[in-house]
Scaffold this motif. Structure first.
Motif, PDB file in Angstrom:
ATOM      1  N   ARG A  55       0.830  -1.198   0.000  1.00 44.56           N
ATOM      2  CA  ARG A  55       0.000   0.000   0.000  1.00 44.56           C
ATOM      3  C   ARG A  55       0.864   1.248   0.000  1.00 44.56           C
ATOM      4  NH1 ARG A  55      -2.252  -4.916   1.944  1.00 44.56           N
ATOM      5  NH2 ARG A  55      -4.539  -4.749   1.890  1.00 44.56           N
ATOM      6  N   LYS A  56       0.276   2.354  -0.415  1.00 42.56           N
ATOM      7  CA  LYS A  56       0.925   3.638  -0.263  1.00 42.56           C
ATOM      8  C   LYS A  56       0.539   4.229   1.086  1.00 42.56           C
ATOM      9  CE  LYS A  56       1.300   4.721  -5.180  1.00 42.56           C
ATOM     10  NZ  LYS A  56       0.995   5.713  -6.253  1.00 42.56           N
ATOM     11  N   ALA A  57       1.446   5.033   1.654  1.00 34.15           N
ATOM     12  CA  ALA A  57       1.207   5.602   2.979  1.00 34.15           C
ATOM     13  C   ALA A  57       1.362   7.112   2.939  1.00 34.15           C
ATOM     14  CB  ALA A  57       2.180   5.006   4.000  1.00 34.15           C
ATOM     15  N   VAL A  58       0.307   7.809   3.332  1.00 34.18           N
ATOM     16  CA  VAL A  58       0.334   9.262   3.461  1.00 34.18           C
ATOM     17  C   VAL A  58       0.806   9.592   4.872  1.00 34.18           C
ATOM     18  CG1 VAL A  58      -0.997  11.397   3.318  1.00 34.18           C
ATOM     19  CG2 VAL A  58      -1.633   9.434   1.898  1.00 34.18           C
ATOM     20  N   ALA A  59       1.969  10.193   4.998  1.00 31.53           N
ATOM     21  CA  ALA A  59       2.473  10.602   6.314  1.00 31.53           C
ATOM     22  C   ALA A  59       1.721  11.859   6.738  1.00 31.53           C
ATOM     23  CB  ALA A  59       3.971  10.873   6.252  1.00 31.53           C
ATOM     24  N   ILE A  60       0.951  11.758   7.814  1.00 37.21           N
ATOM     25  CA  ILE A  60       0.128  12.886   8.245  1.00 37.21           C
ATOM     26  C   ILE A  60       0.978  13.836   9.081  1.00 37.21           C
ATOM     27  CG2 ILE A  60      -1.979  13.600   9.404  1.00 37.21           C
ATOM     28  CD1 ILE A  60      -2.347  11.872   6.851  1.00 37.21           C
ATOM     29  N   ILE A  61       1.201  15.033   8.536  1.00 35.44           N
ATOM     30  CA  ILE A  61       2.046  16.016   9.225  1.00 35.44           C
ATOM     31  C   ILE A  61       1.309  17.339   9.395  1.00 35.44           C
ATOM     32  CG2 ILE A  61       4.217  14.936   8.549  1.00 35.44           C
ATOM     33  CD1 ILE A  61       4.492  17.035   6.365  1.00 35.44           C
ATOM     34  N   LYS A  62      -0.011  17.255   9.495  1.00 34.71           N
ATOM     35  CA  LYS A  62      -0.798  18.450   9.785  1.00 34.71           C
ATOM     36  C   LYS A  62      -0.458  18.951  11.191  1.00 34.71           C
ATOM     37  CE  LYS A  62      -4.715  15.769  11.555  1.00 34.71           C
ATOM     38  NZ  LYS A  62      -6.171  15.527  11.483  1.00 34.71           N
ATOM     39  N   PRO A 104      -1.056   6.998   8.277  1.00 37.87           N
ATOM     40  CA  PRO A 104      -0.502   7.025   9.640  1.00 37.87           C
ATOM     41  C   PRO A 104      -0.314   8.453  10.139  1.00 37.87           C
ATOM     42  CG  PRO A 104       1.207   6.501   8.035  1.00 37.87           C
ATOM     43  CD  PRO A 104      -0.093   6.483   7.282  1.00 37.87           C
ATOM     44  N   GLY A 105      -0.871   8.720  11.312  1.00 34.24           N
ATOM     45  CA  GLY A 105      -0.748  10.030  11.931  1.00 34.24           C
ATOM     46  C   GLY A 105      -0.038   9.939  13.266  1.00 34.24           C
ATOM     47  N   ILE A 106      -0.793   9.765  14.352  1.00 35.49           N
ATOM     48  CA  ILE A 106      -0.197   9.769  15.687  1.00 35.49           C
ATOM     49  C   ILE A 106       0.857   8.678  15.833  1.00 35.49           C
ATOM     50  CG2 ILE A 106      -1.939   8.264  16.725  1.00 35.49           C
ATOM     51  CD1 ILE A 106      -0.284  11.343  18.383  1.00 35.49           C
ATOM     52  N   MET A 107       0.709   7.563  15.127  1.00 38.94           N
ATOM     53  CA  MET A 107       1.697   6.492  15.249  1.00 38.94           C
ATOM     54  C   MET A 107       3.061   6.923  14.724  1.00 38.94           C
ATOM     55  SD  MET A 107       0.760   3.686  12.256  1.00 38.94           S
ATOM     56  CE  MET A 107       2.275   2.748  12.536  1.00 38.94           C
ATOM     57  N   LEU A 108       3.103   7.875  13.794  1.00 40.89           N
ATOM     58  CA  LEU A 108       4.396   8.364  13.307  1.00 40.89           C
ATOM     59  C   LEU A 108       5.229   8.936  14.439  1.00 40.89           C
ATOM     60  CD1 LEU A 108       3.556  10.267   9.992  1.00 40.89           C
ATOM     61  CD2 LEU A 108       4.410   7.929  10.262  1.00 40.89           C
TER      62      LEU A 108
END
Length: 359
Positions: A28-35, A211-215
């Protein structure tokens, strides 16, 4: 810098956590959430360090997206809430962003804008969160309209889960069923996996995970799992002891006299307070580490200082290091003691706390 309060950001741990998300969702592709400035960790610094591995970055608004573009970030940037006004589409087009679409007016704006190149969009289905997104009928109509637009290259189905962090909650299964019933007939790519789903619900990984908080090394799950245990904390919030008091039994500490010593107590004063972003409502007993040894918060947190129990650490002295959360003190434990969540703690660290980046 004279004042010792600081937040050390371990970028190698950040990359480890992103690659863990990719490992858990193979192919899968993963969008790194950096908001929200990468949840308080520094969006530009995070994006630059992940630029060699990240498939895309996720932000909340055009201002956050432009900050990345203006700092040379080349990966696709996803506007998770979509565009707020039609004139933002100029920048969406210029920087080839990916935008969410969740409202009728956004569809109209996309139809009317003259794009210079095809645009991928994520059309949001409300599977049960009831925040943003189309209902089943509106979703079908939106997909059909988007597929007729010559300047739309890809239409990706998107949704968000309300209770995926609650591992025994059946509502996540209900939302998954609603989502598939609405969008599978269109043969679209799926984007529905936040951190909780990425960690625990492989049947909902879809084609894109988010993935957001897990990053940042904090688990969103309501219980520990094997996958969550592999996360590495990214931010270590720390300071130093600036004073030590020896109090007899029966003496109060701090505002409101919330804590009163039941025995002779050694009190350490630390340069960290709610003006730095440490939670004011942290209760007595909130875990803290001094010189690598666990102790507890006593007394109310004030604007610039907090007080710790050093009774069992007679060797502790002025200048000794104090970890508020990080590698030793679990941020989720601090959050639980403050009636909040790790997201709030990370994003609440203020600008007067310097971020120091460790590679």
């Amino acid at each position: 810098m004279a004042r010792a309060a600081k937040a050390v950001i371990d970028l190698t741990a950040l990359k480890h956590n992103y690659l863990l998300a990719k490992e858990l969702a193979p192919g899968r592709k993963a969008v790194a959430i950096i908001k929200a400035n990468a949840y308080g960790h520094g969006a530009v610094e995070a994006a630059e360090y992940l630029s060699d591995v990240a498939d895309a970055f996720g932000v909340a608004c055009i201002e956050e997206a432009l900050q990345l573009a203006e700092n040379g970030i080349k990966q696709p940037v996803v506007l998770l809430e979509g565009f707020f006004t039609a004139d933002e589409l100029e920048f969406v087009d210029k920087y080839r962003m990916m935008t969410a679409v969740h409202s009728e007016w956004q569809l109209e704006a996309l139809e009317q804008h003259a794009f210079s190149q095809p645009l991928p969009v994520l059309v949001k289905f409300d599977s049960g969160m009831h925040r943003l997104g189309f209902d089943a009928e509106g979703f079908a109509k939106a997909v059909e309209r988007l597929q007729k637009m010559d300047h739309i290259s890809d239409v990706i189905a998107m949704t968000h889960f309300a209770c995926a962090d609650e591992l025994e909650c059946e509502y996540t299964q209900t939302q998954m069923a609603n989502f598939h019933a609405a969008c599978d007939r269109f043969g679209l790519q799926h984007c529905m996996a936040n951190s909780a789903v990425t960690l625990h619900w492989p049947e909902a990984h879809g084609d894109w995970v988010r993935p957001g908080i897990m990053l940042y090394g904090a688990s969103p799950l309501d219980q520990q799992t094997e996958n969550a245990a592999r996360l590495k904390p990214v931010m270590t919030l720390s300071s130093e002891i600036i004073a030590i008091r020896e109090l007899p039994a029966g003496e109060p500490v701090g505002y409101g006299r919330r804590f009163t010593s039941e025995q002779p107590t050694r009190v350490g004063v630390v340069a960290m307070g709610y003006a730095d972003g440490y939670p004011r409502h942290a209760i007595d007993g909130t875990p803290v580490a001094v010189n690598g040894k666990m102790t507890r918060l006593i007394g109310k947190v004030s604007m610039d200082m907090m007080t710790l129990d050093l009774t069992d650490q007679p060797e502790a002295k002025i200048g000794d290091p104090v970890e508020l959360w990080g590698e030793q003190v679990d941020v989720n434990q601090v959050a639980a003691c403050s009636d909040t969540i790790s997201y709030t703690l990370f994003t609440g660290i203020t600008s007067r706390v310097p971020r120091i980046y460790k590679k």
